[in-house]
Motif scaffolding. Structure first.
Motif, mmCIF file in Angstrom:
data_model
loop_
_atom_site.group_PDB
_atom_site.id
_atom_site.type_symbol
_atom_site.label_atom_id
_atom_site.label_comp_id
_atom_site.label_asym_id
_atom_site.label_seq_id
_atom_site.Cartn_x
_atom_site.Cartn_y
_atom_site.Cartn_z
ATOM 1 N N TYR A 49 0.854 -1.177 0.000
ATOM 2 C CA TYR A 49 0.000 0.000 0.000
ATOM 3 C C TYR A 49 0.902 1.244 0.000
ATOM 4 O O TYR A 49 2.120 1.154 0.094
ATOM 5 C CB TYR A 49 -0.898 -0.035 1.238
ATOM 6 N N SER A 50 0.302 2.397 -0.088
ATOM 7 C CA SER A 50 1.067 3.648 -0.119
ATOM 8 C C SER A 50 1.677 3.990 1.233
ATOM 9 O O SER A 50 2.501 4.897 1.344
ATOM 10 C CB SER A 50 0.161 4.796 -0.578
ATOM 11 N N GLU A 51 1.276 3.270 2.261
ATOM 12 C CA GLU A 51 1.801 3.510 3.600
ATOM 13 C C GLU A 51 1.819 2.207 4.374
ATOM 14 O O GLU A 51 1.130 1.238 4.015
ATOM 15 C CB GLU A 51 0.936 4.540 4.336
ATOM 16 N N ARG A 52 2.627 2.144 5.408
ATOM 17 C CA ARG A 52 2.641 0.959 6.256
ATOM 18 C C ARG A 52 1.369 0.921 7.095
ATOM 19 O O ARG A 52 0.826 1.957 7.488
ATOM 20 C CB ARG A 52 3.867 0.954 7.182
ATOM 21 N N THR A 53 0.901 -0.286 7.369
ATOM 22 C CA THR A 53 -0.321 -0.452 8.134
ATOM 23 C C THR A 53 -0.055 -1.316 9.365
ATOM 24 O O THR A 53 1.031 -1.880 9.523
ATOM 25 C CB THR A 53 -1.409 -1.132 7.287
ATOM 26 N N SER A 365 12.922 -1.371 -6.947
ATOM 27 C CA SER A 365 12.007 -0.618 -7.804
ATOM 28 C C SER A 365 10.565 -1.003 -7.497
ATOM 29 O O SER A 365 10.284 -2.076 -6.964
ATOM 30 C CB SER A 365 12.324 -0.871 -9.286
ATOM 31 N N VAL A 366 9.657 -0.117 -7.837
ATOM 32 C CA VAL A 366 8.235 -0.319 -7.571
ATOM 33 C C VAL A 366 7.458 -0.023 -8.842
ATOM 34 O O VAL A 366 7.725 0.972 -9.534
ATOM 35 C CB VAL A 366 7.728 0.602 -6.437
ATOM 36 N N GLU A 460 -9.232 6.532 -5.908
ATOM 37 C CA GLU A 460 -9.765 7.382 -4.854
ATOM 38 C C GLU A 460 -10.385 6.594 -3.701
ATOM 39 O O GLU A 460 -10.561 7.133 -2.609
ATOM 40 C CB GLU A 460 -10.821 8.330 -5.445
ATOM 41 N N ASP A 461 -10.710 5.327 -3.962
ATOM 42 C CA ASP A 461 -11.482 4.540 -2.995
ATOM 43 C C ASP A 461 -11.012 3.086 -3.039
ATOM 44 O O ASP A 461 -11.713 2.206 -3.499
ATOM 45 C CB ASP A 461 -12.973 4.638 -3.343
ATOM 46 N N ILE A 462 -9.804 2.850 -2.526
ATOM 47 C CA ILE A 462 -9.236 1.505 -2.605
ATOM 48 C C ILE A 462 -10.038 0.505 -1.781
ATOM 49 O O ILE A 462 -10.031 -0.697 -2.052
ATOM 50 C CB ILE A 462 -7.758 1.515 -2.145
ATOM 51 N N GLY A 463 -10.785 0.991 -0.783
ATOM 52 C CA GLY A 463 -11.597 0.121 0.054
ATOM 53 C C GLY A 463 -12.950 -0.220 -0.525
ATOM 54 O O GLY A 463 -13.730 -0.928 0.111
ATOM 55 N N GLU A 464 -13.254 0.311 -1.715
ATOM 56 C CA GLU A 464 -14.517 0.036 -2.414
ATOM 57 C C GLU A 464 -15.734 0.305 -1.512
ATOM 58 O O GLU A 464 -16.594 -0.544 -1.308
ATOM 59 C CB GLU A 464 -14.525 -1.402 -2.939
ATOM 60 N N THR A 465 -15.781 1.522 -1.017
ATOM 61 C CA THR A 465 -16.856 1.917 -0.099
ATOM 62 C C THR A 465 -17.952 2.731 -0.773
ATOM 63 O O THR A 465 -19.056 2.841 -0.234
ATOM 64 C CB THR A 465 -16.272 2.744 1.062
ATOM 65 N N LYS A 466 -17.645 3.325 -1.963
ATOM 66 C CA LYS A 466 -18.606 4.220 -2.617
ATOM 67 C C LYS A 466 -18.996 3.666 -3.982
ATOM 68 O O LYS A 466 -18.214 3.723 -4.935
ATOM 69 C CB LYS A 466 -18.005 5.627 -2.771
#
Length: 519
Positions: A49-53, A365-366, A460-466
């Motif tokens: 992901y874009s950040e550590r969780t 690389s990413v 915009e909505d990686i969690g598929e909430t909208k």
């Protein structure tokens, strides 16, 4: 005259040396394909992901971290929601909608029990027998398997772990029929009877016999975890070839981290001490055991001085289990992704993927390039130097070698398609008979049972909430048409609605001006 002879000999030596150098450079690489079962996008200390969780902090996978530092990390890599479709796509290069092994296989000629008496849907006669290397096998898809193609080109091919390519009593049941020189513990079943050597990996237990792991008798009765036994046997199999210049293909396909969730005694205590419940501590220990296997293989390659000419590809076959059998709240084990295994939501199909290719891939690389499991087939063939292959099947996958070499970036135009006209069993977000498509940042999910749709902007909505179906009808219709066109093009199977006796319509037909013709 003597000077001329001396000069000639020097030039000859130089030419021979140059030719020899070119031959060394042109040696095809060894290839290790490390496939984990049911490992989620977040089941690692490597952040995709874009950040550590918090989940990245929970798990300890130092060898994945090392591999990521040495190669390329793919943040948007996809498989299918369940195992057999992924594995068949992997070794055929075909999308599941085309090869029709759309659910997990086990018993010959039989759809799954949960599909036989469904209240509302009659499921199609999908290819329940899996993949076959020869023509004429009923309810199977014929294909040139990837290991056979590599074997024909001189690769020594080793299968270790879970196969799950074909049903019991069919050619696809045995990896040796699919081009492997060696088969270690692979058969028709997709889960182990037990991970414990003290339980003989399920052998001798009547209630587990169909799941019992074959061929590891030397480890029966011993304090050894299945993941470790498979790794040791895989490396033994390579010993006979690494001293030669014959390239090898190792398909290290772990049963871990599939159920039954059982603690790996080497690691479980540390997770209990972290405060995880018993189930999650066991699961985390299985993750770390899998990572140790990766590290053992990497150390082996270095010890044998062949790491510099060995490709390592790391992938999972579907998203992490979350609907049942886990500790904590269901459908949360892959956050920020929605849902998990069995679902076409991101938690069920987005996978942790790493590729190391010395001299070709820039370390650390990413890539955000979108790849899907059938892409591995043409990619591995290209890595092996096989630039043309006459296959009986149509290849849907696209090689991502240009991505690995930094020659290509994602332009947002490629479409990815998932098709699951089947029943998995548990319920939850994105679970059930579905078709789905991703194009650019947008993803459309079509539910066969009640024909409703979901549209998400994943950027915009990686969690598929909208769900944007009602607010962005233009994009919804565009993707519905794209998805319908693809399903028609590959003659994808659809369920029948029991209430009407009619085939589930294509998604575009639900729009007022959509075509009603079934082609």
């Amino acid at each position: 005259m003597n000077k001329c002879i001396t000069l000639y000999l020097m030039l000859l030596a130089l030419v021979l040396f140059s030719c020899e150098s070119e031959e060394v450079e042109e040696l095809p690489p060894n290839i290790v394909l490390f496939l984990v079962d049911d490992m989620g996008w977040q089941d690692t200390s490597v952040p995709f992901y874009s950040e550590r969780t918090a989940l990245n902090e929970r798990y300890h996978t130092p060898n994945m971290e090392k591999l990521a530092a040495q190669g390329m990390k793919f943040t948007q890599a996809y498989a299918t929601p369940v195992c057999s479709p992924t594995r068949v796509s992997l070794i055929t290069g075909m999308n599941a909608a085309r090869h029709r092994v759309t659910n997990w296989t086990l018993r010959k000629d039989s759809i799954q029990p949960m599909e036989k008496n469904h209240d509302s849907l009659q499921f199609p006669e999908w290819n329940v027998n899996g993949v076959s290397p020869v023509a004429g096998d009923p309810k199977s898809v014929q294909a040139m398997p990837l290991p056979q193609a590599l074997n024909d080109m001189g690769y020594y091919t080793v299968h270790a772990g879970k196969a799950h390519f074909g049903a019991i009593g069919t050619p696809g049941e045995d990896p040796l029929n699919l081009g492997f020189d060696v088969n270690i513990a692979g058969h028709a079943a997709g889960a182990p009877g037990s991970y414990l050597g003290t339980e003989n990996f399920g052998n001798g237990k009547p209630d587990r016999e169909i799941w019992a792991v074959p061929g590891l008798e030397d480890y029966h009765g011993k304090e050894v975890f299945l993941t470790e036994a498979l790794t040791q046997e895989a490396l033994k199999a390579l010993d006979s070839v690494v001293a030669t210049q014959q390239p090898f293909f190792l398909y290290m396909a772990h049963y871990a981290v599939h159920t039954p969730i059982m603690g790996d005694a080497r690691f479980v205590q540390k997770y209990l001490e972290k405060g995880l419940d018993s189930t999650e501590a066991k699961y985390a220990s299985m993750i770390e055991g899998m990572d140790k296997s990766l590290g053992d293989i990497m150390k082996y390659l270095e010890r044998k001085d062949i790491a510099g000419n060995t490709v390592i590809l790391f992938m999972s076959d579907n998203g992490g289990l979350s609907a049942h059998a886990r500790g904590g709240e269901p459908h949360t084990h892959n956050l920020p992704l929605s849902s998990g295994k069995g679902s076409v939501r991101e938690g069920g199909i987005r996978e942790p993927m790493l590729v190391k290719w010395p001299g070709k891939v820039e370390p650390a690389s990413v890539s955000d390039y979108q790849v899907i499991i059938e892409d591995f087939y043409p990619t591995i063939l290209e890595m092996a130097g096989i630039d043309s292959l006459d296959t009986v099947q149509k290849i849907d996958g696209q090689s991502f070698v240009p991505v690995l070499k930094g020659e290509k970036e994602y332009d947002g135009m490629r479409t990815l398609v998932w098709h699951y006209p089947n029943e998995w069993g548990p319920s939850g977000p994105g679970i059930g008979a579905t078709s789905a498509i991703r194009k650019g940042d947008y993803k459309l999910i079509y539910y066969h049972l009640d024909q409703h749709m979901e549209l998400f902007n994943l950027k915009e909505d990686i969690g598929e909430t909208k769900n944007l179906v009602e607010t962005d009808t233009i994009k919804a219709k565009e993707l519905a048409r794209n998805l319908s066109d693809y399903l028609k093009d590959v003659d994808a199977q659809m369920p029948i609605l029991k209430t009407t006796g009619e085939v589930v319509p294509y998604p575009i037909e639900l729009f007022s001006d959509g075509s009603s013709e079934r082609e």
